[in-house]
Design an enzyme around this catalytic site. Structure first.
Site, PDB file in Angstrom:
ATOM      1  N   GLY A  26       0.704  -1.225   0.020  1.00  0.00           N
ATOM      2  CA  GLY A  26       0.040   0.103  -0.080  1.00  0.00           C
ATOM      3  C   GLY A  26       0.884   1.300  -0.055  1.00  0.00           C
ATOM      4  N   THR A  56      -4.836   0.699  -0.698  1.00  0.00           N
ATOM      5  CA  THR A  56      -4.475   2.071  -1.163  1.00  0.00           C
ATOM      6  C   THR A  56      -5.135   2.340  -2.588  1.00  0.00           C
ATOM      7  OG1 THR A  56      -2.664   2.418  -0.088  1.00  0.00           O
ATOM      8  CG2 THR A  56      -2.765   3.522  -2.337  1.00  0.00           C
ATOM      9  N   ALA A  59      -8.619   3.424  -2.660  1.00  0.00           N
ATOM     10  CA  ALA A  59      -9.264   4.641  -1.825  1.00  0.00           C
ATOM     11  C   ALA A  59      -9.592   5.778  -3.258  1.00  0.00           C
ATOM     12  CB  ALA A  59      -8.102   5.194  -1.448  1.00  0.00           C
ATOM     13  N   GLY A  61     -11.289   9.073  -2.427  1.00  0.00           N
ATOM     14  CA  GLY A  61     -11.464  10.460  -2.239  1.00  0.00           C
ATOM     15  C   GLY A  61     -10.568  11.443  -2.454  1.00  0.00           C
ATOM     16  N   GLY A  62      -9.409  10.973  -1.924  1.00  0.00           N
ATOM     17  CA  GLY A  62      -8.112  11.657  -1.896  1.00  0.00           C
ATOM     18  C   GLY A  62      -7.018  11.948  -0.882  1.00  0.00           C
ATOM     19  N   GLU A 127     -14.414  17.272   2.217  1.00  0.00           N
ATOM     20  CA  GLU A 127     -14.925  15.909   2.749  1.00  0.00           C
ATOM     21  C   GLU A 127     -15.518  16.396   4.082  1.00  0.00           C
ATOM     22  OE1 GLU A 127     -12.337  12.658   2.062  1.00  0.00           O
ATOM     23  OE2 GLU A 127     -12.838  12.491   0.022  1.00  0.00           O
ATOM     24  N   HIS A 242     -17.293   3.340   7.461  1.00  0.00           N
ATOM     25  CA  HIS A 242     -17.857   4.363   6.510  1.00  0.00           C
ATOM     26  C   HIS A 242     -19.202   4.315   6.276  1.00  0.00           C
ATOM     27  CE1 HIS A 242     -17.637   6.645   2.744  1.00  0.00           C
ATOM     28  NE2 HIS A 242     -16.589   6.844   3.061  1.00  0.00           N
ATOM     29  N   LEU A 388      -4.133   8.293   3.533  1.00  0.00           N
ATOM     30  CA  LEU A 388      -3.139   8.167   2.707  1.00  0.00           C
ATOM     31  C   LEU A 388      -1.697   9.008   3.047  1.00  0.00           C
ATOM     32  CD1 LEU A 388      -5.186   8.172  -1.068  1.00  0.00           C
ATOM     33  CD2 LEU A 388      -3.970   6.243   0.304  1.00  0.00           C
TER      34      LEU A 388
END
Length: 547
Positions: A26, A56, A59, A61-62, A127, A242, A388
């Site tokens: 990851g 990873t 993922a 969103g960012g 977010e 989530h 991240l």
């Protein structure tokens, strides 16, 4: 606790030697491997499946970072501490949000392609619980895939990195408080991987639950092997669900990114009405634990398996979220015209192997980073897109401290052996794994209660009992054994934390600081570190006169 999971003798096993052993592909593991290699260290990168299989790469969103003109690290820090519900380590959090922007620039300089505005500036999204637009993203909703691609490309260019794919790491080899490598299964045979430094970056444990956004390998194997070896684990009760996973029969638990709500999507209950504005000032952008709990309450009230996410009013929603739109379309949902059925799913572990600010554990030469680790950043509830960022920062810091660490020479002829385990074959491994998932989902879900947890803990203990003292020689059984141990650790932490905080919600102790209030009344001046490690440390603090 069973120390080793299989019979072995390192004197008779195929052995490979390396300077730095990195386990996991990851963002944290790949960053550590690339940074180590670039500073002249020899790295063996070990992954259980392929380099592309990691949380990873999934993922959407960012990466959160204070890169906007109206933003700064102190604002990012404040949002992180709010989301963490008072248990984030402030010094660690400040370090991560301060150093993080340089690591994102490093990614971009080495090939990662992030979305930009027409004027050339980074396109930054919003977010939940963020006070500013600070989410760096790629291709709309495919940030993780782009980060993984860029890091894999970097690793492929490094001559100092060797890769071992399809290798299942089983146990850490520790002698007198120092780690010397691992045992593993590779193409069906037992091997020994010896190393001066070992880095655990094996990801999370979402697969302990029935409904999860995590890939198949997220069974807590790194946390479990660390626990068996004597590493300290902490905050295991904090499992983040989530709020918005796609909830359709026959559809895998696909994540609907929080960025969709950041772009203006609404949550609607079974009657088609918004409910978040009356529950929290930030409405749909409240902290994840709050949103997930409110959704769960609405589902329970209406006795439904899902509620709805409404993104129909978002301008160019398909262009902004192409991967989400395509996946929903594959299952008959047009996000421009239809409501999206969603429900909470196990997503992220805030706890894990306890580390210091450099990723060092209490075992010499053993490091942890990424979701496997508990660095103190996430507290009781991770702020969206900080994962991240944490992987980048701590992957680099682990590489930095390894470069500065000088270890004494290993003892000549040092070997390890375990040959007393029964070679008993278990026919029902997959069924037992499903049973374990049902237990954790039922008794360690979004809402918890002492008597219910006691029932679940006993059921899990009975399930584990038949495996004690036996050897596990297949990935399926090894996954089960990791899941059973991690499940027991979550139960232990959830029972002892008698308060509701962040992702850990107790219906019998619904208030924050309930434990302290009941036991100490007004004498609640407890050092933050004592509090965050739970009841035992609070008791120790009392003994030492700290309260």
């Amino acid at each position: 606790m069973q120390r080793y999971l299989m019979n072995f003798d390192t004197r008779r096993m195929e052995t490979r030697q390396t300077e730095c052993l990195v386990i996991g592909s990851g963002v944290a593991g790949l960053t550590a491997a690339c940074q180590l290699a670039r500073h002249g260290h020899h790295v063996l990168l070990v992954v259980r499946d392929t380099l592309q299989d990691s949380n990873t790469s999934k993922a959407q969103g960012g990466i959160a970072a204070a890169l906007g003109m109206d933003d700064n690290p102190e604002l990012h820090l404040a949002d992180t501490l709010v989301a963490g519900a008072g248990l984030s380590n402030e010094s660690v959090s400040r370090m991560v949000v301060t150093e993080g922007p340089q690591d994102i620039r490093w990614l971009a300089e080495n090939g990662a392609e992030f979305d930009h505005n027409a004027d050339g500036t980074l396109s930054l999204g919003r977010e939940g619980c963020h006070s500013r637009n600070r989410i760096v993203h790629s291709h709309g909703d495919a940030t993780g895939a782009e980060v993984a691609r860029a890091l894999n490309a970097m690793a492929a260019r490094e001559k100092n990195i060797r890769t071992l794919e399809g290798c299942y790491v089983v146990d850490l080899l520790v002698h007198q408080g120092r780690c010397y490598g691992v045992t593993a299964l590779w193409h069906g045979r037992k091997i020994c991987l010896r190393a001066k430094h070992t880095v655990l970056a094996t990801g999370g444990l979402g697969r302990l639950f029935q409904h999860t956004t995590n890939p198949e390998g997220a069974t807590g194997s790194g946390m479990a092997m660390a626990a068996r070896a004597g590493a300290e684990l902490t905050d295991m009760e904090f499992v983040q669900f989530h709020p918005t996973a796609l909830a359709l029969k026959g559809c895998p638990n696909f994540l609907i990114s929080e960025a969709v709500r950041g772009a203006g999507a609404y949550l609607l209950n079974s009657e088609g009405k918004r409910f978040m504005p009356e529950r929290h000032p930030l409405a749909e952008l409240a902290p994840r634990d709050v949103v997930a709990r409110c959704i769960f309450q609405e589902m329970t009230r209406a006795e439904t398996s899902h509620i709805w996410l409404d993104a129909r009013h978002i301008e160019k929603v398909t262009e902004k979220f192409p991967m989400i739109a395509a996946t929903c379309r594959d299952y008959g949902v047009d996000i421009e015209k239809d409501l999206i059925p969603i429900a909470p799913a196990a997503h992220y572990m805030m706890g894990g192997v306890h580390t210091d600010i450099w990723g060092r554990t209490n075992i010499e030469a053993l490091y942890a980073c990424g979701e496997t680790a508990c660095t103190g950043l996430q507290g009781a509830n991770r702020l969206a897109s900080n994962s991240l960022l944490e992987g980048l920062v701590f992957g680099r810091r682990v590489a930095t401290i390894i470069g500065k660490t000088r270890l004494p020479q290993a003892e000549a002829g040092l070997f390890w052996r375990e040959e007393s385990l029964a070679a008993e074959k278990h026919a029902g491994v997959l069924a037992d794994r499903e049973a374990g998932q049902q237990i954790l989902s039922r008794y360690l879900g979004i809402t918890r209660e002492a008597q219910e947890m006691s029932v679940g803990e006993e059921k899990l203990s009975q399930l584990s009992a038949s495996y004690e003292g036996t050897s596990a020689d297949t990935p399926a059984e090894l996954d089960l054994r990791s899941a059973l141990l991690c499940g027991a650790l979550i139960f232990h932490g959830a029972q002892r934390r008698r308060e509701s905080r962040g992702a850990h919600y107790r219906s019998d102790y619904p208030d924050k600081d309930e434990f302290l209030r009941q036991h100490f009344g007004d004498r609640r001046k407890v050092y933050d570190e004592a509090e965050r490690f739970g009841e035992e440390n609070i008791a120790a603090a009392v003994t030492l006169g700290m309260v």
